[in-house]
Scaffold this motif. Structure first.
Motif, mmCIF file in Angstrom:
data_model
loop_
_atom_site.group_PDB
_atom_site.id
_atom_site.type_symbol
_atom_site.label_atom_id
_atom_site.label_comp_id
_atom_site.label_asym_id
_atom_site.label_seq_id
_atom_site.Cartn_x
_atom_site.Cartn_y
_atom_site.Cartn_z
ATOM 1 N N ARG A 284 -9.810 2.351 -7.939
ATOM 2 C CA ARG A 284 -9.429 1.323 -6.971
ATOM 3 C C ARG A 284 -7.920 1.268 -6.752
ATOM 4 O O ARG A 284 -7.397 0.278 -6.247
ATOM 5 C CB ARG A 284 -9.956 -0.045 -7.423
ATOM 6 N N GLU A 285 -7.212 2.339 -7.125
ATOM 7 C CA GLU A 285 -5.760 2.361 -6.981
ATOM 8 C C GLU A 285 -5.318 3.576 -6.168
ATOM 9 O O GLU A 285 -5.759 4.708 -6.417
ATOM 10 C CB GLU A 285 -5.097 2.374 -8.359
ATOM 11 N N LYS A 286 -4.429 3.350 -5.214
ATOM 12 C CA LYS A 286 -3.960 4.384 -4.291
ATOM 13 C C LYS A 286 -3.385 5.616 -4.985
ATOM 14 O O LYS A 286 -3.669 6.759 -4.557
ATOM 15 C CB LYS A 286 -2.922 3.790 -3.334
ATOM 16 N N PRO A 287 -2.568 5.483 -6.037
ATOM 17 C CA PRO A 287 -1.984 6.676 -6.658
ATOM 18 C C PRO A 287 -3.016 7.696 -7.137
ATOM 19 O O PRO A 287 -2.714 8.898 -7.192
ATOM 20 C CB PRO A 287 -1.179 6.094 -7.831
ATOM 21 N N SER A 288 -4.201 7.241 -7.461
ATOM 22 C CA SER A 288 -5.242 8.173 -7.907
ATOM 23 C C SER A 288 -5.598 9.142 -6.785
ATOM 24 O O SER A 288 -5.786 10.348 -7.013
ATOM 25 C CB SER A 288 -6.490 7.400 -8.346
ATOM 26 N N TYR A 289 -5.667 8.623 -5.565
ATOM 27 C CA TYR A 289 -6.022 9.450 -4.416
ATOM 28 C C TYR A 289 -4.850 10.338 -3.995
ATOM 29 O O TYR A 289 -5.057 11.463 -3.539
ATOM 30 C CB TYR A 289 -6.518 8.553 -3.275
ATOM 31 N N ASP A 290 -3.634 9.853 -4.178
ATOM 32 C CA ASP A 290 -2.451 10.689 -3.957
ATOM 33 C C ASP A 290 -2.486 11.892 -4.905
ATOM 34 O O ASP A 290 -2.204 13.028 -4.504
ATOM 35 C CB ASP A 290 -1.167 9.894 -4.210
ATOM 36 N N LEU B 132 -12.818 2.541 -1.271
ATOM 37 C CA LEU B 132 -12.533 3.060 0.067
ATOM 38 C C LEU B 132 -11.178 2.561 0.562
ATOM 39 O O LEU B 132 -10.432 3.301 1.207
ATOM 40 C CB LEU B 132 -13.646 2.651 1.029
ATOM 41 N N ASP B 133 -10.865 1.318 0.250
ATOM 42 C CA ASP B 133 -9.565 0.758 0.644
ATOM 43 C C ASP B 133 -8.426 1.563 0.018
ATOM 44 O O ASP B 133 -7.418 1.862 0.682
ATOM 45 C CB ASP B 133 -9.457 -0.707 0.199
ATOM 46 N N GLY C 21 -4.225 7.590 2.939
ATOM 47 C CA GLY C 21 -4.313 8.410 4.140
ATOM 48 C C GLY C 21 -5.590 9.202 4.286
ATOM 49 O O GLY C 21 -5.730 10.001 5.211
ATOM 50 N N TRP C 22 -6.562 8.984 3.378
ATOM 51 C CA TRP C 22 -7.822 9.698 3.447
ATOM 52 C C TRP C 22 -8.723 9.103 4.528
ATOM 53 O O TRP C 22 -8.593 7.938 4.886
ATOM 54 C CB TRP C 22 -8.568 9.602 2.120
ATOM 55 N N ARG C 23 -9.659 9.885 5.007
ATOM 56 C CA ARG C 23 -10.727 9.362 5.826
ATOM 57 C C ARG C 23 -11.792 8.806 4.886
ATOM 58 O O ARG C 23 -11.933 9.276 3.743
ATOM 59 C CB ARG C 23 -11.321 10.461 6.719
ATOM 60 N N THR C 24 -12.541 7.829 5.323
ATOM 61 C CA THR C 24 -13.494 7.168 4.432
ATOM 62 C C THR C 24 -14.813 6.883 5.147
ATOM 63 O O THR C 24 -14.839 6.664 6.359
ATOM 64 C CB THR C 24 -12.933 5.833 3.913
#
Length: 239
Positions: free
Chosen positions: A167-173, A196-197, A203-206
């Motif tokens: 649930r944290e953005k840095p993981s997706y970065d 998803l948020d 910047g990902w598509r969800t």
């Protein structure tokens, strides 16, 4: 309604997305619960087990001398609370690997999951997994489904240890960097709006999965395109 999705990578969550939550919280949890203590006792020289037990003691504030019974009590409490604690996931994964290897566990996916994943892979879209379960547990799960061994469909596996909290953005970065792909070339499929948020913030598509009977079936998915079946996604590989 069909959702068009042009992307280089599709990254999937597991429970609630490709398999029912009860397959994890009932089938897998019920298998692991009575076996955790014995597994710890039977593998005292396994560095992965020893490290996980040490982490449990530290996270739970137990003394370094706390016995296996105390450690297992904490593990059971975390399971009851569905806490995504890394040492719990590690120990569960080891027990599950044993169960899969000995034919004691098989996971049933949603009927639309395997056909969609196979079709996307055959069309040239790269597939990856991001789940709170350990990478070892992910590989074991997809290797022992009622639809056969699906591990050959996936190029990468990510968990909360090698990527970070879901649930944290840095993981997706971090995952985007590992995949060597611009964020807009990655799509994340999950049944949890907060995940998803975080992906969208990176910047990902969800795409949200609101499957009937699942915990987040009636959740507010906000701006995320949402469906109840992977069959409704029209995935086109991004060239």
């Amino acid at each position: 309604m069909t959702i068009p999705l042009t992307t280089r990578w599709v990254v999937v969550d597991i429970e609630g997305t490709v398999t029912a939550t009860e397959q994890v919280h009932v089938v897998l949890y019920d298998y692991a619960r009575p076996r955790l203590g014995a597994w710890i006792e039977e593998h005292p020289d396994d560095q992965e087990v020893a490290s996980a037990v040490r982490q449990v003691r530290e996270l739970a504030g137990l003394p370094a001398t706390a016995g296996v019974d105390e450690v297992v009590r904490v593990l059971h409490e975390w399971m009851d609370a569905d806490r995504k604690a890394a040492p719990l996931k590690t120990l569960q994964g080891l027990v599950w690997q044993h169960g899969y290897a000995h034919g004691e566990l098989t996971i049933r996916l949603f009927p639309d999951a395997a056909p969609a994943l196979r079709a996307w892979h055959e069309a040239g879209t790269h597939l990856a997994v991001f789940s709170s379960g350990s990478v070892a547990a992910q590989i074991a799960l997809f290797g022992h489904t009622t639809d056969g061994d699906l591990t050959g469909l996936f190029s990468r596996y990510f968990d909360t240890v090698n990527a970070g909290p879901k649930r944290e953005k840095p993981s997706y970065d971090r995952i985007a960097e590992e995949l060597g792909t611009a964020p807009e070339g990655i799509a994340f499929l999950s049944d949890v709006p907060a995940e998803l948020d975080a992906a969208a913030a990176a910047g990902w598509r969800t795409v949200g999965l609101a499957r009937p009977g699942e915990p987040f079936a009636d959740a507010d998915f906000g701006p995320h395109p949402t469906t109840d079946s992977l069959a409704h996604l029209q995935v086109v590989p991004q060239r």
